[in-house]
Scaffold this active site. Structure first.
Site, PDB file in Angstrom:
ATOM      1  N   SER A 152       0.847  -1.200   0.000  1.00  0.00           N
ATOM      2  CA  SER A 152       0.000   0.000   0.000  1.00  0.00           C
ATOM      3  C   SER A 152       0.878   1.244   0.000  1.00  0.00           C
ATOM      4  CB  SER A 152      -0.857  -0.014   1.271  1.00  0.00           C
ATOM      5  OG  SER A 152      -1.424   1.247   1.493  1.00  0.00           O
ATOM      6  N   TYR A 165      -1.084  -0.954  10.058  1.00  0.00           N
ATOM      7  CA  TYR A 165      -1.222  -1.274   8.626  1.00  0.00           C
ATOM      8  C   TYR A 165       0.005  -0.814   7.826  1.00  0.00           C
ATOM      9  CZ  TYR A 165      -3.627  -1.316   4.039  1.00  0.00           C
ATOM     10  OH  TYR A 165      -3.993  -1.541   2.738  1.00  0.00           O
ATOM     11  N   LYS A 169       2.362  -3.421   5.865  1.00  0.00           N
ATOM     12  CA  LYS A 169       2.522  -3.309   4.413  1.00  0.00           C
ATOM     13  C   LYS A 169       3.967  -2.966   4.040  1.00  0.00           C
ATOM     14  CE  LYS A 169      -1.616  -4.177   2.654  1.00  0.00           C
ATOM     15  NZ  LYS A 169      -1.866  -5.516   2.063  1.00  0.00           N
TER      16      LYS A 169
END
Ligand SMILES: NC(=O)c1ccc[n+]([C@@H]2O[C@H](COP(=O)([O-])OP(=O)(O)OC[C@H]3O[C@@H](n4cnc5c(N)ncnc54)[C@H](O)[C@@H]3O)[C@@H](O)[C@H]2O)c1
Length: 274
Positions: A152, A165, A169
């Site tokens: 991401s 997150y 990622k």
């Protein structure tokens, strides 16, 4: 004739969203697909969709974070299709909060799903990948196989409220680079795609209105504020977020023979430079 005729592709989180679009794209080029999602309904819907289009597909339902999932997933491919050509580590969700409010459960929940699960899947795939590579060498053929890990732009730039997150990622990028160095000898290309804003339920849901998704019985807040969606479009050079089909197109590029000499790379698919 498709570019992926006869290939066997495993795609996690392919019951909806980007994962489903990836499954459809790979299938449109002749691949047989092992579908996965948390729940049977979305997984079976994608399998039915693919079968209607004439694709051979099978579901392996379950949480990618479960300790026994990876072995089951790989076994499903081997039992049904006798091998593995493409692995797309796509399953995921977000569970946002600022650092002072982020619990251990949120931290590990996201790391388990986005980082540990792909690691376990790739580890479980190793004996199959190795045996296939040895068999190819004995026959004197060069078959390139593909791993595409989903990252991401939150990993590339950081994103407030997403320490878990962004970290997971970013870990995916490290994993991609390390494995590309281990599996080059097996003719496996290992690459990552870092999406910017892609329109799926993860981003389209109205966070302000309290939208949630159910992950293993837990309601988890999801989506963006509508104002943020608008301001993203205003700032984005292409003036919009991406579609799941555009996201799937980028994954497909890393599955084609044209990418046989590309490995350990991360491509941002964000409508903007990163
Ligand atoms: N949509 C975006 O803007 C965006 C941006 C960057 C990265 N991504 C990444 O793309 C991937 C796909 O996201 P999406 O936007 O299609 O979301 P989505 O919610 O539309 O689809 C994700 C699918 O994965 C499944 N899933 C979630 N957790 C799972 C688990 N533990 N085990 C098995 N299945 C699970 C969900 O049930 C769902 O069907 C994710 O890894 C996400 O982090 C998305």
């Amino acid at each position: 004739m498709g570019t992926l005729d006869g290939k066997v592709a495993l795609v996690t989180g392919s019951g909806r969203g980007i994962g489903q679009a990836i499954a459809l794209k790979l299938a449109s080029q002749g691949a047989r697909i092992v579908i996965n999602d948390l729940d049977a309904d979305p997984a079976n819907e994608t399998v039915e969709l693919l079968r209607k289009l004439g694709t051979d597909a099978v579901a392996c339902v379950g949480n990618v974070s479960a300790p026994d999932f990876a072995e089951r997933f790989i076994k499903t491919a081997v039992d049904n299709y006798k091998g593995i050509d493409i692995i797309v580590n796509n399953a995921g969700f977000t569970w946002d909060d600022v650092v002072q409010r982020m619990t251990d459960e949120q931290w590990y929940g996201i790391l388990d799903c986005h980082l540990t699960a792909p690691f376990r899947i790739l580890r479980a795939a190793y004996p199959v990948i190795k045996a296939q590579a040895i068999a190819d060498q004995e026959k004197g053929v060069a078959n390139y196989r593909k791993v595409v890990n989903i990252s991401s732009t939150s990993a590339l730039n950081g994103n407030a409220g997403q320490m878990n997150y962004s970290s997971a990622k970013a870990g995916v990028i490290g994993m991609t680079r390390a494995l590309s160095r281990e599996w080059g000898r097996f003719n496996v290309n290992v690459n990552a795609v870092a999406f910017g804003l892609i329109h799926t339920r993860m981003t389209n849901a109205d966070a302000k209105a309290g939208a949630t998704v159910n992950i293993e019985g837990k309601e988890i807040r999801v989506g963006l504020n509508p104002e943020l969606l608008k301001s993203h479009a205003a700032r984005n050079p292409l003036g919009r977020g991406g579609t799941p089909e555009e996201a799937a197109g980028a994954v497909y590029l890393f599955c084609t023979p044209e990418s046989n000499y590309i490995t350990g790379q991360v491509v941002a698919v964000a409508g903007s430079p990163q």
